[in-house]
Structures are given as structure tokens and as C-alpha cells.
Design a protein around this motif. Sequence first.
Motif, PDB file in Angstrom:
ATOM      1  N   GLY A 165     -40.490  69.146 -64.455  1.00 41.34           N
ATOM      2  CA  GLY A 165     -41.759  68.879 -63.423  1.00 41.34           C
ATOM      3  C   GLY A 165     -41.702  67.449 -62.995  1.00 41.34           C
ATOM      4  N   ARG A 166     -40.884  66.728 -63.591  1.00 36.04           N
ATOM      5  CA  ARG A 166     -40.858  65.132 -62.902  1.00 36.04           C
ATOM      6  C   ARG A 166     -40.549  64.943 -61.338  1.00 36.04           C
ATOM      7  NH1 ARG A 166     -39.915  61.778 -67.582  1.00 36.04           N
ATOM      8  NH2 ARG A 166     -39.670  63.048 -69.545  1.00 36.04           N
ATOM      9  N   LEU A 167     -39.682  66.038 -60.866  1.00 31.80           N
ATOM     10  CA  LEU A 167     -39.533  66.158 -59.516  1.00 31.80           C
ATOM     11  C   LEU A 167     -39.578  67.424 -58.961  1.00 31.80           C
ATOM     12  CD1 LEU A 167     -36.178  63.980 -59.194  1.00 31.80           C
ATOM     13  CD2 LEU A 167     -38.429  63.336 -58.534  1.00 31.80           C
ATOM     14  N   SER A 168     -39.989  67.951 -57.889  1.00 26.98           N
ATOM     15  CA  SER A 168     -40.216  69.229 -57.468  1.00 26.98           C
ATOM     16  C   SER A 168     -39.224  69.354 -56.449  1.00 26.98           C
ATOM     17  CB  SER A 168     -42.027  69.176 -56.531  1.00 26.98           C
ATOM     18  OG  SER A 168     -41.409  68.228 -55.326  1.00 26.98           O
ATOM     19  N   TRP A 169     -38.851  70.889 -56.640  1.00 27.39           N
ATOM     20  CA  TRP A 169     -37.965  71.308 -55.633  1.00 27.39           C
ATOM     21  C   TRP A 169     -38.095  71.597 -54.138  1.00 27.39           C
ATOM     22  CZ3 TRP A 169     -33.029  71.497 -56.324  1.00 27.39           C
ATOM     23  CH2 TRP A 169     -31.979  72.324 -55.569  1.00 27.39           C
ATOM     24  N   PRO A 170     -37.570  70.978 -53.303  1.00 23.07           N
ATOM     25  CA  PRO A 170     -38.035  70.879 -51.714  1.00 23.07           C
ATOM     26  C   PRO A 170     -37.951  72.446 -51.112  1.00 23.07           C
ATOM     27  CG  PRO A 170     -36.266  69.333 -52.133  1.00 23.07           C
ATOM     28  CD  PRO A 170     -36.362  70.095 -53.311  1.00 23.07           C
ATOM     29  N   ALA A 171     -38.863  72.752 -50.453  1.00 21.48           N
ATOM     30  CA  ALA A 171     -38.805  73.748 -49.494  1.00 21.48           C
ATOM     31  C   ALA A 171     -37.764  73.982 -48.883  1.00 21.48           C
ATOM     32  CB  ALA A 171     -40.241  73.890 -48.885  1.00 21.48           C
ATOM     33  N   ASP A 172     -37.249  73.079 -48.231  1.00 20.79           N
ATOM     34  CA  ASP A 172     -35.848  72.898 -47.570  1.00 20.79           C
ATOM     35  C   ASP A 172     -34.584  73.012 -48.157  1.00 20.79           C
ATOM     36  OD1 ASP A 172     -37.617  72.986 -45.305  1.00 20.79           O
ATOM     37  OD2 ASP A 172     -37.807  70.807 -45.087  1.00 20.79           O
ATOM     38  N   GLY A 173     -34.695  72.994 -49.500  1.00 17.95           N
ATOM     39  CA  GLY A 173     -33.534  72.945 -50.317  1.00 17.95           C
ATOM     40  C   GLY A 173     -32.850  71.548 -50.473  1.00 17.95           C
ATOM     41  N   ALA A 174     -31.820  71.316 -50.845  1.00 17.64           N
ATOM     42  CA  ALA A 174     -31.077  70.111 -51.482  1.00 17.64           C
ATOM     43  C   ALA A 174     -29.703  70.334 -51.215  1.00 17.64           C
ATOM     44  CB  ALA A 174     -31.504  69.886 -52.884  1.00 17.64           C
ATOM     45  N   LEU A 175     -28.940  69.031 -51.101  1.00 16.13           N
ATOM     46  CA  LEU A 175     -27.506  69.048 -51.017  1.00 16.13           C
ATOM     47  C   LEU A 175     -27.009  68.611 -52.439  1.00 16.13           C
ATOM     48  CD1 LEU A 175     -25.068  68.877 -49.067  1.00 16.13           C
ATOM     49  CD2 LEU A 175     -25.618  66.270 -48.746  1.00 16.13           C
ATOM     50  N   PHE A 176     -25.982  69.159 -53.061  1.00 18.11           N
ATOM     51  CA  PHE A 176     -25.443  68.885 -54.220  1.00 18.11           C
ATOM     52  C   PHE A 176     -24.048  68.501 -54.206  1.00 18.11           C
ATOM     53  CE2 PHE A 176     -24.712  71.058 -58.633  1.00 18.11           C
ATOM     54  CZ  PHE A 176     -24.295  70.021 -59.185  1.00 18.11           C
TER      55      PHE A 176
ATOM     56  N   GLU B 140     -32.073  80.522 -58.859  1.00 16.58           N
ATOM     57  CA  GLU B 140     -33.135  79.478 -59.253  1.00 16.58           C
ATOM     58  C   GLU B 140     -33.455  78.460 -58.332  1.00 16.58           C
ATOM     59  OE1 GLU B 140     -33.502  78.587 -63.722  1.00 16.58           O
ATOM     60  OE2 GLU B 140     -31.190  78.814 -63.465  1.00 16.58           O
ATOM     61  N   TRP B 141     -32.465  78.205 -57.531  1.00 18.25           N
ATOM     62  CA  TRP B 141     -32.490  77.147 -56.615  1.00 18.25           C
ATOM     63  C   TRP B 141     -32.421  77.543 -55.055  1.00 18.25           C
ATOM     64  CZ3 TRP B 141     -33.894  73.524 -59.816  1.00 18.25           C
ATOM     65  CH2 TRP B 141     -33.686  73.974 -61.176  1.00 18.25           C
ATOM     66  N   PRO B 142     -33.385  78.004 -54.552  1.00 19.27           N
ATOM     67  CA  PRO B 142     -33.274  78.622 -53.015  1.00 19.27           C
ATOM     68  C   PRO B 142     -33.071  77.303 -52.251  1.00 19.27           C
ATOM     69  CG  PRO B 142     -35.462  78.484 -53.910  1.00 19.27           C
ATOM     70  CD  PRO B 142     -34.730  78.313 -54.978  1.00 19.27           C
ATOM     71  N   GLY B 143     -31.995  77.570 -51.250  1.00 18.95           N
ATOM     72  CA  GLY B 143     -31.459  76.642 -50.194  1.00 18.95           C
ATOM     73  C   GLY B 143     -30.541  75.421 -50.536  1.00 18.95           C
ATOM     74  N   LEU B 144     -30.109  75.564 -51.695  1.00 15.17           N
ATOM     75  CA  LEU B 144     -29.317  74.639 -52.521  1.00 15.17           C
ATOM     76  C   LEU B 144     -27.606  74.581 -51.568  1.00 15.17           C
ATOM     77  CD1 LEU B 144     -28.502  72.318 -54.383  1.00 15.17           C
ATOM     78  CD2 LEU B 144     -27.793  74.293 -55.954  1.00 15.17           C
ATOM     79  N   ILE B 145     -27.340  73.677 -50.948  1.00 16.90           N
ATOM     80  CA  ILE B 145     -25.863  73.710 -50.492  1.00 16.90           C
ATOM     81  C   ILE B 145     -25.069  72.983 -51.330  1.00 16.90           C
ATOM     82  CG2 ILE B 145     -24.469  72.853 -48.524  1.00 16.90           C
ATOM     83  CD1 ILE B 145     -26.418  75.189 -47.919  1.00 16.90           C
ATOM     84  N   CYS B 146     -24.383  73.428 -51.772  1.00 21.32           N
ATOM     85  CA  CYS B 146     -23.294  72.894 -53.095  1.00 21.32           C
ATOM     86  C   CYS B 146     -21.930  72.257 -52.048  1.00 21.32           C
ATOM     87  CB  CYS B 146     -22.564  73.551 -53.961  1.00 21.32           C
ATOM     88  SG  CYS B 146     -24.013  74.129 -55.111  1.00 21.32           S
ATOM     89  N   VAL B 147     -21.287  71.141 -52.476  1.00 20.76           N
ATOM     90  CA  VAL B 147     -20.184  70.511 -51.816  1.00 20.76           C
ATOM     91  C   VAL B 147     -19.299  70.149 -52.754  1.00 20.76           C
ATOM     92  CG1 VAL B 147     -19.111  68.787 -50.358  1.00 20.76           C
ATOM     93  CG2 VAL B 147     -21.491  69.712 -49.743  1.00 20.76           C
ATOM     94  N   GLN B 148     -17.953  70.643 -52.720  1.00 24.55           N
ATOM     95  CA  GLN B 148     -17.063  70.572 -53.879  1.00 24.55           C
ATOM     96  C   GLN B 148     -15.437  70.799 -52.969  1.00 24.55           C
ATOM     97  OE1 GLN B 148     -15.033  69.327 -56.361  1.00 24.55           O
ATOM     98  NE2 GLN B 148     -16.943  69.974 -57.557  1.00 24.55           N
ATOM     99  N   SER B 149     -14.773  69.597 -53.088  1.00 26.88           N
ATOM    100  CA  SER B 149     -13.566  69.542 -52.490  1.00 26.88           C
ATOM    101  C   SER B 149     -12.334  69.897 -53.651  1.00 26.88           C
ATOM    102  CB  SER B 149     -13.263  68.288 -52.252  1.00 26.88           C
ATOM    103  OG  SER B 149     -13.363  67.251 -53.328  1.00 26.88           O
ATOM    104  N   PHE B 150     -12.593  70.277 -54.833  1.00 24.61           N
ATOM    105  CA  PHE B 150     -11.810  70.870 -55.794  1.00 24.61           C
ATOM    106  C   PHE B 150     -11.679  72.243 -56.046  1.00 24.61           C
ATOM    107  CE2 PHE B 150     -10.513  71.360 -60.418  1.00 24.61           C
ATOM    108  CZ  PHE B 150      -9.269  70.951 -60.328  1.00 24.61           C
ATOM    109  N   ARG B 151     -10.745  73.106 -55.699  1.00 20.64           N
ATOM    110  CA  ARG B 151     -10.710  74.349 -55.366  1.00 20.64           C
ATOM    111  C   ARG B 151     -11.095  75.217 -56.613  1.00 20.64           C
ATOM    112  NH1 ARG B 151      -9.410  77.691 -50.790  1.00 20.64           N
ATOM    113  NH2 ARG B 151     -10.590  79.463 -51.642  1.00 20.64           N
ATOM    114  N   PRO B 152     -10.578  75.036 -57.695  1.00 16.40           N
ATOM    115  CA  PRO B 152     -11.307  75.734 -59.021  1.00 16.40           C
ATOM    116  C   PRO B 152     -12.740  75.585 -59.057  1.00 16.40           C
ATOM    117  CG  PRO B 152      -9.424  74.737 -59.570  1.00 16.40           C
ATOM    118  CD  PRO B 152      -9.542  74.096 -58.265  1.00 16.40           C
ATOM    119  N   ALA B 153     -13.442  74.230 -59.004  1.00 16.01           N
ATOM    120  CA  ALA B 153     -14.807  74.345 -59.139  1.00 16.01           C
ATOM    121  C   ALA B 153     -15.716  74.841 -57.865  1.00 16.01           C
ATOM    122  CB  ALA B 153     -15.002  72.825 -59.197  1.00 16.01           C
ATOM    123  N   PHE B 154     -14.867  74.978 -56.681  1.00 17.48           N
ATOM    124  CA  PHE B 154     -15.312  75.750 -55.502  1.00 17.48           C
ATOM    125  C   PHE B 154     -15.434  77.111 -55.996  1.00 17.48           C
ATOM    126  CE2 PHE B 154     -14.604  77.631 -51.594  1.00 17.48           C
ATOM    127  CZ  PHE B 154     -15.381  77.278 -50.555  1.00 17.48           C
TER     128      PHE B 154
END
Length: 344
Positions: free
Chosen positions: A17-28, A40-54
Motif C-alpha cells: 500500500g505504499r504505492l497504488s496501482w494506476p487505473a490506466d495500468g503500468a509498463l513493466f 492481479e494487475w489489470p492493464g499491465l503491459i510487459c516488455v521482454q526481448s528474451f524469448r523464454p521469458a517472453f
Amino acid sequence: MPTDAAVDALFLPIREGRLSWPADGALFLRARAGALQAREWPGLICVQSFRPAFDALREGGFDVRAEAEPSRTWPLVLLLPPRQREEARALLATALGYLAPGGRLVLAARNDEGARTHEADLSRLAGAVSVLSKHKCRVAWTAPLDGPLDPALAAGWRALDAPRAIADGRFVSRPGVFAWDRLDAGSALLAAHLPADLAGEAADLGAGYGHLAAALLERCPRIARLDLYEAEARALELARTNLAAQAQRVPLGFHWHDVGVGLPRGYDAIVSNPPFHAHDRDARPDLGRRFIAAAAQALRPRGRLWLVANRHLPYEAALAEGFAQVRTVAQRDGYKVIEAVRAP
């Protein structure tokens, strides 16, 4: 789902609760799934260039991209910085550029992977930061920002990741790619021993920026086609540049692919310097064994694998299982070059 201490630490300020989750989501950025649940994380956009993690993120139901949308900004940007210092600084400066006015950047790293250094670099660009320590990691986050506090420093750091010439101009590389600033000694040893009679359709597994692929095409004029398989998209783009001249005479394929899941077609010859570390630098000899298994399955009868590895790595059992003939061609400076031949 597997745990990942840095991922757990990264989301700790939000869970507490130290930071709130934005209604517009977040970039990871440099996202990893760890034990996260996508719901748990609505609107989260993940960016990953390593294929196994992707692939792990996609299988977990996350919205994942290979690159961030350059024109979009976010109220919250999350970052797992890479270990390489120049790459990390460039990504940190880039991440701050994705913040919407009043946005916050949060980063986390393991203590043994430069956590305090990343925290200090964030402070240089963004001013005072809040910090938590847990899971043998540190997580740091900024106050609401309208961009980096030192735009000139941020611009300089963004340029640290730019592609540049190495090896007397023979190749273009960039920080963070395997052996990015040199010709890897193991790959060079393998390149020096490649026989000129390799022919037909070939593949380079874990091609990096294209060093081995270039050597194969130079030394083996009867190669009719070459496919490069590389899990790191940043490296694969460099390979496209480095092999542009050879593409005029030999069909080349560039595949952003996790070799560990197998190959989509058959080959007459395969070369490889397999990885043996995971993203956290822990030793992973199983990665090399998976490369060997993939090569054995993809090679045609009498097909040949030419492999280089650190001398201590226990690959002999995997080679014996998949190949009819195995021989050590050379050993030097802690490396071994092996030829393995499929059964007729």
C-alpha cells in the motif's frame, strides 16, 4: 509458479500500500513472470526481448510485447534492470522517458546483482528515492516526476546502449549482448576448427550477433542455406546487420526462438556455442543439454553438430544419447570443441 526474488521485491511497495496501482495500468520493462498472476494487475503491459521469458509471460496470460510502444506514456513504470552497467543505465534513462507527468518509476534487483548501484543511478537521474529491502533484494522508487531531473545526463545514458563497431570493425554489437565487446574466445576456437566440407542446410543455435554464422559462411562455401536461432531479439537485430553482405549470396533466416523447445525443421549441419547461464547468472548446464537434444532431433542422418563449451561442462552423456559418433577436436584455454555425427 516459480518464485523470482527480484519480481517479488518489485511489487512489494504496491502490495504493502505504499504505492497504488494506476487505473490506466503500468509498463513493466524487462518483465519476468515469477509468481505473478496476470489477473492481479489489470492493464499491465510487459516488455521482454528474451524469448523464454517472453513465452513464460504469454503463457501466464500477460499482455507481453518485444518492444515498448514508443509514443505512449504511463503513470507507473516498473523495471528489472539488467546486470551490464551501460545497458542498465540506458534502460533506466529510457524508462524515465515513458513516464506520464507525475508518474513514478520503480526498480528492483538482487543485492548480488548490483542493487545498490542501480539505486544510486536512479537517484542521479530522479532525485531522492524511497527504498525497501527484502528477499535479499532492494526496491527503489521515485517521487512523482515530470521526467528526469537531469535531462542532459539522461540523454547521455540513453546513448550508452547504441550499437557500435567491434573487432576492428568486423561486427556491430551493443552492451548487454553476450560477449558484446569482443570476439568470444570459445566461439573463436570453434570458428578456427570448422571444416570446409560442411555443406547443405545449416543452423547456428544461439547465434548472438552473428560471429559464428559469419565464420561458417566464410569457411564453408558449400553451405546452401543458414538459419540463425537466437533468444535475445536485441542480438538478432545485430546479426541481421552483420550478415547483410552474406545474405546476397546465401539464403539466411533469422529466428527469434527458444532453442530449448526444439527446432521447426531439419538440417545437414549445426554449429553452436550454447548458453550455460540463466538471466540471474546462475550456472545452468541443462541449457546446453537442451541445445544438444534440439540439434540431435533436427539433424538429418549423418548430420553433423559442431559445438564449443567450457571444458568442465558435463555434456558427454547428452551427446552420447543423441549421436552415433562423438569426438573432441580441440581443447584450449578452458574450452573444448566437439564434433558429433547423427546415425546414418
